[in-house]
Design a protein around this motif. Structure first.
Motif, PDB file in Angstrom:
ATOM      1  N   UNK A 211       0.804  -1.235   0.000  1.00 31.10           N
ATOM      2  CA  UNK A 211       0.000   0.000   0.000  1.00 31.10           C
ATOM      3  C   UNK A 211       0.831   1.277   0.000  1.00 31.10           C
ATOM      4  N   UNK A 212       1.970   1.263  -0.657  1.00 29.03           N
ATOM      5  CA  UNK A 212       2.740   2.515  -0.658  1.00 29.03           C
ATOM      6  C   UNK A 212       2.112   3.600  -1.543  1.00 29.03           C
ATOM      7  N   UNK A 213       2.349   4.810  -1.157  1.00 29.84           N
ATOM      8  CA  UNK A 213       2.027   5.974  -2.001  1.00 29.84           C
ATOM      9  C   UNK A 213       3.339   6.725  -2.193  1.00 29.84           C
ATOM     10  N   UNK A 214       3.695   6.973  -3.451  1.00 32.20           N
ATOM     11  CA  UNK A 214       4.932   7.710  -3.721  1.00 32.20           C
ATOM     12  C   UNK A 214       4.582   8.995  -4.464  1.00 32.20           C
TER      13      UNK A 214
ATOM     14  N   UNK B 207       9.853  -0.838  -4.791  1.00 33.34           N
ATOM     15  CA  UNK B 207       9.092  -1.146  -3.560  1.00 33.34           C
ATOM     16  C   UNK B 207       8.750  -2.638  -3.492  1.00 33.34           C
TER      17      UNK B 207
ATOM     18  N   UNK C 152       6.195  -5.124  -1.699  1.00 33.24           N
ATOM     19  CA  UNK C 152       4.889  -4.506  -1.923  1.00 33.24           C
ATOM     20  C   UNK C 152       4.413  -4.866  -3.341  1.00 33.24           C
TER      21      UNK C 152
ATOM     22  N   UNK D  60       2.809  -4.777  -6.933  1.00 37.13           N
ATOM     23  CA  UNK D  60       2.641  -3.622  -7.838  1.00 37.13           C
ATOM     24  C   UNK D  60       1.230  -3.052  -7.734  1.00 37.13           C
ATOM     25  N   UNK D  61       0.227  -3.948  -7.592  1.00 33.78           N
ATOM     26  CA  UNK D  61      -1.174  -3.453  -7.606  1.00 33.78           C
ATOM     27  C   UNK D  61      -1.527  -2.722  -6.319  1.00 33.78           C
ATOM     28  N   UNK D  62      -0.596  -2.686  -5.375  1.00 32.67           N
ATOM     29  CA  UNK D  62      -0.935  -1.972  -4.124  1.00 32.67           C
ATOM     30  C   UNK D  62      -0.135  -0.681  -4.009  1.00 32.67           C
ATOM     31  N   UNK D  63       0.500  -0.279  -5.110  1.00 34.77           N
ATOM     32  CA  UNK D  63       1.348   0.921  -5.065  1.00 34.77           C
ATOM     33  C   UNK D  63       0.815   2.019  -5.984  1.00 34.77           C
ATOM     34  N   UNK D  64       0.600   3.192  -5.388  1.00 33.87           N
ATOM     35  CA  UNK D  64       0.212   4.385  -6.156  1.00 33.87           C
ATOM     36  C   UNK D  64       1.437   5.284  -6.308  1.00 33.87           C
TER      37      UNK D  64
END
Lengths: 82, 82, 82, 82, 82, 82
Positions: free
Chosen positions: B1-4, B36, B42, B44-48
């Motif tokens: 669930x990262x947000x970059x 990430x 993490x 890929x589908x959980x990273x924005x």
């Protein structure tokens, strides 16, 4: 190493302007960077400042779009003074 | 669930461009998301990833607007090398 | 002059850890900075990276707190595979 | 004193629109401010809401630019249902 | 209606401190708010300032964690002066 | 694909609490996600919400630290009503 993000509405400080001028942005950058030098000894070369101009429709206050909120507050003030 | 959130100045990587290209943005998105995945597992589908392009007038470094700071540093370097 | 803000949940990558390790943070910093050098020619010394660790209660996905959402998705997956 | 930053892709909710409308922004501002009043007793006049519209090229999910990721997910779904 | 986010490393300005003091934070809040009043006529009561203290491990510069980058720059400087 | 960052002061809604409770956080996450579904048709699974709790010393309003500003406003109000 400070990073300072300044969000302001996209408005001019005089009726003939519709956004912050380059000179005003430079004054904000200078002022904030020097403040961090003075208060926290952060060298100017280690401070980033980013100014984000936001359309007034995209800014909410008091549950309303910014300009609508301003009109509401101005009307309340006028009513209180009349 | 990262947000970059990636903030960069609105500039091109070659003289004929004035901003980041769609291909470069895709490369940043791919690279950061895979980093990430590799470092923190993490998916890929959980990273924005959000790329924010900032006008050079709106970016300050060294107490100056970005382009002015670059000219200052370049002049200092040239003076030191002459 | 890029600024990269990385928000991740405060979790470890192995059961015995409860947050990102210093080594993993260093790997993220190195990887992101080098990516910006490679894709946009941004010198390493002009890139700031900030890692923000967020408690899982403070992160929402799918309308639920993160851990609850994970349990829901895992349960849906298990049901679909049974 | 809450500050709520809402980042959304610059898209319309109907085919004839290419971004969020003023009415939709007002509804988001009203809804979020009232939510904070209801849940945390934050007075409306102490809540700022900022809506940040991001170009779809500048938004990444699943390691891809947003629109490309949507096409990939739609194709996977179609394949799974065929 | 400005919002100013100030991100700084969690460090003291003197050896005996490990973070920014309440007085220093108050000075930053006062300084930034008065700067926005002076440059953009923004009333003090319409300005929010948020100070975000970041662990030094969580801050990267030059592709390295902050403290490591400082040691590297200090060593380079010492070598250049010897 | 919305991202919603909610910054609030680290305070409880009742005297016996010193921060936002897990239930209140869950209510904010649910409320904001459903608002984006209702207003912009954003599926719940595509919405991230991050709640950032900020120490009251780190939050400024009216050129003062938050709690000091509140005392000032309360005193002004009391004086106006007496």
């Amino acid at each position: 190493m400070p990073i300072v993000n300044i969000q302001v509405t996209r408005e001019g400080t005089t009726p003939d302007r519709d956004s912050v001028t380059a000179e005003e942005k430079a004054a904000l950058i200078k002022g904030v960077s020097e403040l961090l030098l003075k208060v926290l000894n952060k060298p100017l070369e280690s401070t980033f400042v980013v100014i984000d101009e936001v359309d007034t429709d995209n800014w909410g206050w008091g549950g309303l779009p910014a300009l609508e909120y301003r009109r509401k507050v101005a009307a309340q003030k006028a009513a209180a003074e009349s």
